[in-house]
Design a protein around this motif. Structure first.
Motif, PDB file in Angstrom:
ATOM      1  N   ASN A 187     -41.226 -21.817  11.500  1.00  0.00           N
ATOM      2  CA  ASN A 187     -42.039 -22.245  12.630  1.00  0.00           C
ATOM      3  C   ASN A 187     -43.501 -22.273  12.186  1.00  0.00           C
ATOM      4  O   ASN A 187     -44.158 -21.243  12.068  1.00  0.00           O
ATOM      5  CB  ASN A 187     -41.848 -21.263  13.799  1.00  0.00           C
ATOM      6  CG  ASN A 187     -42.610 -21.723  15.025  1.00  0.00           C
ATOM      7  OD1 ASN A 187     -43.648 -22.372  14.921  1.00  0.00           O
ATOM      8  ND2 ASN A 187     -42.094 -21.373  16.200  1.00  0.00           N
ATOM      9  N   ASP A 188     -43.980 -23.490  11.950  1.00  0.00           N
ATOM     10  CA  ASP A 188     -45.344 -23.631  11.435  1.00  0.00           C
ATOM     11  C   ASP A 188     -46.395 -23.250  12.468  1.00  0.00           C
ATOM     12  O   ASP A 188     -47.541 -22.979  12.113  1.00  0.00           O
ATOM     13  CB  ASP A 188     -45.598 -25.069  10.982  1.00  0.00           C
ATOM     14  CG  ASP A 188     -44.892 -25.374   9.682  1.00  0.00           C
ATOM     15  OD1 ASP A 188     -44.656 -24.422   8.909  1.00  0.00           O
ATOM     16  OD2 ASP A 188     -44.579 -26.543   9.433  1.00  0.00           O
ATOM     17  N   LEU A 189     -46.004 -23.291  13.723  1.00  0.00           N
ATOM     18  CA  LEU A 189     -46.951 -22.894  14.752  1.00  0.00           C
ATOM     19  C   LEU A 189     -47.369 -21.444  14.510  1.00  0.00           C
ATOM     20  O   LEU A 189     -48.557 -21.106  14.508  1.00  0.00           O
ATOM     21  CB  LEU A 189     -46.261 -22.989  16.124  1.00  0.00           C
ATOM     22  CG  LEU A 189     -46.619 -24.117  17.072  1.00  0.00           C
ATOM     23  CD1 LEU A 189     -47.080 -25.358  16.357  1.00  0.00           C
ATOM     24  CD2 LEU A 189     -45.459 -24.415  17.988  1.00  0.00           C
ATOM     25  N   ALA A 190     -46.382 -20.624  14.306  1.00  0.00           N
ATOM     26  CA  ALA A 190     -46.656 -19.201  14.091  1.00  0.00           C
ATOM     27  C   ALA A 190     -47.439 -18.986  12.798  1.00  0.00           C
ATOM     28  O   ALA A 190     -48.424 -18.251  12.772  1.00  0.00           O
ATOM     29  CB  ALA A 190     -45.346 -18.417  14.052  1.00  0.00           C
ATOM     30  N   SER A 238     -49.326 -21.115  11.241  1.00  0.00           N
ATOM     31  CA  SER A 238     -50.673 -21.656  11.349  1.00  0.00           C
ATOM     32  C   SER A 238     -51.566 -20.760  12.208  1.00  0.00           C
ATOM     33  O   SER A 238     -52.749 -20.595  11.933  1.00  0.00           O
ATOM     34  CB  SER A 238     -50.637 -23.055  11.959  1.00  0.00           C
ATOM     35  OG  SER A 238     -50.031 -23.959  11.071  1.00  0.00           O
ATOM     36  N   LEU A 239     -50.987 -20.223  13.242  1.00  0.00           N
ATOM     37  CA  LEU A 239     -51.760 -19.338  14.115  1.00  0.00           C
ATOM     38  C   LEU A 239     -52.274 -18.145  13.321  1.00  0.00           C
ATOM     39  O   LEU A 239     -53.423 -17.733  13.415  1.00  0.00           O
ATOM     40  CB  LEU A 239     -50.875 -18.859  15.271  1.00  0.00           C
ATOM     41  CG  LEU A 239     -51.534 -17.930  16.272  1.00  0.00           C
ATOM     42  CD1 LEU A 239     -52.700 -18.622  16.960  1.00  0.00           C
ATOM     43  CD2 LEU A 239     -50.516 -17.472  17.317  1.00  0.00           C
ATOM     44  N   ARG A 296     -54.671 -19.405  10.371  1.00  0.00           N
ATOM     45  CA  ARG A 296     -55.843 -20.170  10.799  1.00  0.00           C
ATOM     46  C   ARG A 296     -55.989 -21.467  10.018  1.00  0.00           C
ATOM     47  O   ARG A 296     -57.100 -21.882   9.705  1.00  0.00           O
ATOM     48  CB  ARG A 296     -57.125 -19.351  10.613  1.00  0.00           C
ATOM     49  CG  ARG A 296     -57.176 -18.103  11.453  1.00  0.00           C
ATOM     50  CD  ARG A 296     -58.337 -17.239  11.057  1.00  0.00           C
ATOM     51  NE  ARG A 296     -58.543 -16.160  12.009  1.00  0.00           N
ATOM     52  CZ  ARG A 296     -59.052 -16.323  13.210  1.00  0.00           C
ATOM     53  NH1 ARG A 296     -59.419 -17.511  13.621  1.00  0.00           N
ATOM     54  NH2 ARG A 296     -59.191 -15.285  14.020  1.00  0.00           N
ATOM     55  N   THR A 316     -53.699 -25.391   9.520  1.00  0.00           N
ATOM     56  CA  THR A 316     -52.517 -26.145   9.913  1.00  0.00           C
ATOM     57  C   THR A 316     -52.070 -27.164   8.872  1.00  0.00           C
ATOM     58  O   THR A 316     -50.978 -27.688   8.951  1.00  0.00           O
ATOM     59  CB  THR A 316     -52.800 -26.937  11.203  1.00  0.00           C
ATOM     60  OG1 THR A 316     -53.977 -27.734  10.995  1.00  0.00           O
ATOM     61  CG2 THR A 316     -53.031 -26.008  12.374  1.00  0.00           C
ATOM     62  N   LYS A 368     -55.347 -28.699  18.720  1.00  0.00           N
ATOM     63  CA  LYS A 368     -54.233 -28.562  17.785  1.00  0.00           C
ATOM     64  C   LYS A 368     -54.677 -27.874  16.500  1.00  0.00           C
ATOM     65  O   LYS A 368     -53.881 -27.719  15.576  1.00  0.00           O
ATOM     66  CB  LYS A 368     -53.648 -29.936  17.446  1.00  0.00           C
ATOM     67  CG  LYS A 368     -53.094 -30.706  18.647  1.00  0.00           C
ATOM     68  CD  LYS A 368     -51.825 -30.103  19.188  1.00  0.00           C
ATOM     69  CE  LYS A 368     -51.261 -30.960  20.323  1.00  0.00           C
ATOM     70  NZ  LYS A 368     -50.272 -30.247  21.136  1.00  0.00           N
ATOM     71  N   GLN A 369     -55.933 -27.535  16.411  1.00  0.00           N
ATOM     72  CA  GLN A 369     -56.456 -26.774  15.269  1.00  0.00           C
ATOM     73  C   GLN A 369     -56.332 -27.520  13.948  1.00  0.00           C
ATOM     74  O   GLN A 369     -56.019 -26.923  12.918  1.00  0.00           O
ATOM     75  CB  GLN A 369     -55.745 -25.414  15.152  1.00  0.00           C
ATOM     76  CG  GLN A 369     -55.658 -24.615  16.415  1.00  0.00           C
ATOM     77  CD  GLN A 369     -57.009 -24.223  16.975  1.00  0.00           C
ATOM     78  OE1 GLN A 369     -57.383 -24.646  18.049  1.00  0.00           O
ATOM     79  NE2 GLN A 369     -57.750 -23.436  16.228  1.00  0.00           N
TER      80      GLN A 369
END
Lengths: 343, 343
Positions: B52-55, B57-58, B61, B63, B118-119
């Motif tokens: 899960n790239d969302l996690a 990337s979060l 910091r 993406t 979307k960072q």
DNA sequence: CTGAAAGCGCTTACAG
DNA sequence: CTGAAAGCGCTTACAG
């Protein structure tokens, strides 16, 4: 630069409330007093707060992003469909992550796993077929998706497509009616797209119905749609005209037809007098070619819109979704690239 | 469907190790024994684990997404640059989020804040200028960005652009050398793009240097580049030929030139005999128009590549980055749409 | 080499 | 109406 961005916590600290209150103010939650809401919104504005969608998406398990996998961004057909998809997605509050497969299953696979990793809510794809296809990968992903420009097979899925078999059938019939018998079908990589497969079926059917023998040599396909390569392939094709004595070419796309125009010009073959040409997709380049290109038209804008609609419906429906199939029928747009042969 | 996706925890449970160990196995961390790593990788594969790239990337910091804001996806110029950008970004491990501003500052603003939300790690933009421009918004975002196709002004930023002033100057000079004096400059929305501003400067300079009076009426601009609208505007322009007696048109893009071709044909104006035309961008449509369109060529692929390179360099550099400016010079590609006027 | 903990920035069910 | 807590799925500095 590269300062730490302002977060909900920063606002909460200044407003002397809890993070959750700030969150409620920011997200139009009814459980908050107008007074504190206004105060918080004011602070947020002042600090130029910008929500981190990564965090929100992680929490919500949705991103409002749709992945779109097209085959070639340089082909105006895809561009026009993409435009429709973008408009429609935008209208429904979704955004696009655009990927180019280049008709390459490996590239397609990479992009698919990228999209899955990014947790897109759904995928619209013009799939590359053939034995290395990624259909199973799509299915296993459990992400809603729509197969575009793909004639439904045994594979169970959502489909939004145009009946290219009929398109090719009609075009070839049109040529036959004008006295052509030796007709080339000029398609893309063999078996890699539904269009090429379907067009071949339509082509063969039209010939058969008119008692014209199908000659394998007249079914001509490129390896890839790379521009340089296309030129070479087209040239090789036209050089065979003396041997094969064909009088007309049906192309799988206007891009291919354009390539035929270019080579024909260089080689001194006059269109349509010495060679009739029919394009496919009826893109914006047709009217201004010399001569104007007769082409098989698809409803590019509608295809895009419907695909988004179907996808969003499945996304909303969740578990109990029944796959949908939407079929369009193409139509010949007559211009000046086909000649009536003398009997 | 809509099963819960498998996470690191699921793998950890099966492998009977801690989450962190799984993470290490998955991310090629050296601090792990080959044995457990292999075991974990095996399980991950079996479960079809997809990160899960969302996690990620979060947490990281970053993406690895670049936002790209173009003006019009239906214009092959943008499409060709986009293709270059995509290739280059891909080669460096970045992906694209593509947005269309439609030359509309409001749409542009929405997209910019989407991208920031979307960072994205950086932004490449063909900015809409004018008084509602979003340059300040960009700057305040603290996200690295490159202004494309924009002549550097007092605004301090990275620029990758082509010198359109020189392009227009050369094209107008070329026309003057062939006996043209009444030359239309046909540009897009007044003052909204750097190209239109710069081209007007080059146009005026060429005329002035040749002692030709600048006539305001010959500087003609559309309101938007909407296809329907373009047709109407072009028609209105050509209808003025009798009054204004112009013999040549320099267009801001090949799209515009194509529109001139279309209307001219409908109105029975012969190109180049009655009207010479020069396009801009030298896109793939030029050679096959009738007559082949002379156009001002830009290095579309290089522009795209350089823009990505500059952006990634700034992303890597972080705090202490010196803005860069990369300038290209355009060049006329002669074809058949300009006639030498008789003295 | 592995584990336990903290934290990325957000949202929401649960209390009060 | 507001607060405190838990958790989305991941990574990494810190122990051991």
């Amino acid at each position: 630069m590269t300062k730490r961005p302002v977060t909900i916590k920063d606002i909460a600290k200044i407003a002397k409330v809890h993070d959750s209150t700030v969150s409620r103010a920011l997200s139009n939650d009814p459980n908050i007093s107008d007074k504190t809401k206004k105060r918080i919104l004011g602070i947020a504005k002042e600090l130029k707060y910008q929500r981190n969608d990564l965090a929100k998406s992680l929490r919500d398990r949705k991103t409002r992003i749709i992945g779109l996998v097209i085959s070639d961004i340089l082909n105006p057909f895809y561009t026009e469909v993409t435009r429709a998809i973008e408009d429609q997605a935008q209208a429904k509050g979704y955004n696009l992550m655009l990927c180019n497969s280049d008709y390459n299953p490996r590239k397609e696979r990479n992009y698919l796993s990228l999209l899955m990793g990014k947790q897109v809510d759904g995928i619209l794809i013009f799939p590359v077929l053939g034995k290395d296809n990624n259909l199973k990968l799509l299915r296993e992903s459990n992400i809603p998706y729509v197969l575009m420009d793909t004639c439904p097979q045994d594979f169970h899925a959502n489909y939004v497509y145009t009946d290219q078999k009929t398109g090719a059938y009609d075009a070839v019939t049109y040529l036959i009616e004008r006295g052509h018998k030796d007709i080339v079908l000029y398609t893309g990589p063999k078996g890699l797209t539904s269009s090429s497969i379907q067009m071949e079926l339509g082509y063969c059917q039209a010939l058969t119905e008119n008692n014209i023998k199908i000659k394998k040599k007249l079914i001509y396909s490129t390896v890839l749609s790379e521009k340089d390569h296309l030129e070479g392939t087209t040239r090789a094709l036209l050089e065979k005209q003396k041997d094969l004595k064909f009088t007309a070419i049906l192309c799988i796309s206007d891009i291919f037809a354009k390539s035929v125009y270019e080579c024909a010009q260089q080689m001194g073959i006059r269109i349509p007098d010495e060679l009739s040409v029919i394009g496919y997709d009826d893109t914006y380049i047709c009217p201004n070619l010399n001569p104007p290109l007769t082409s098989v038209s698809q409803l590019k804008y509608s295809i895009g819109q419907e695909a988004v609609d179907v996808l969003l419906k499945e996304i909303k429906a969740g578990q109990n979704w029944q796959y949908q199939t939407i079929k369009f029928t193409p139509k010949i747009v007559e211009r000046g690239s086909v000649i009536q042969l003398k009997k």
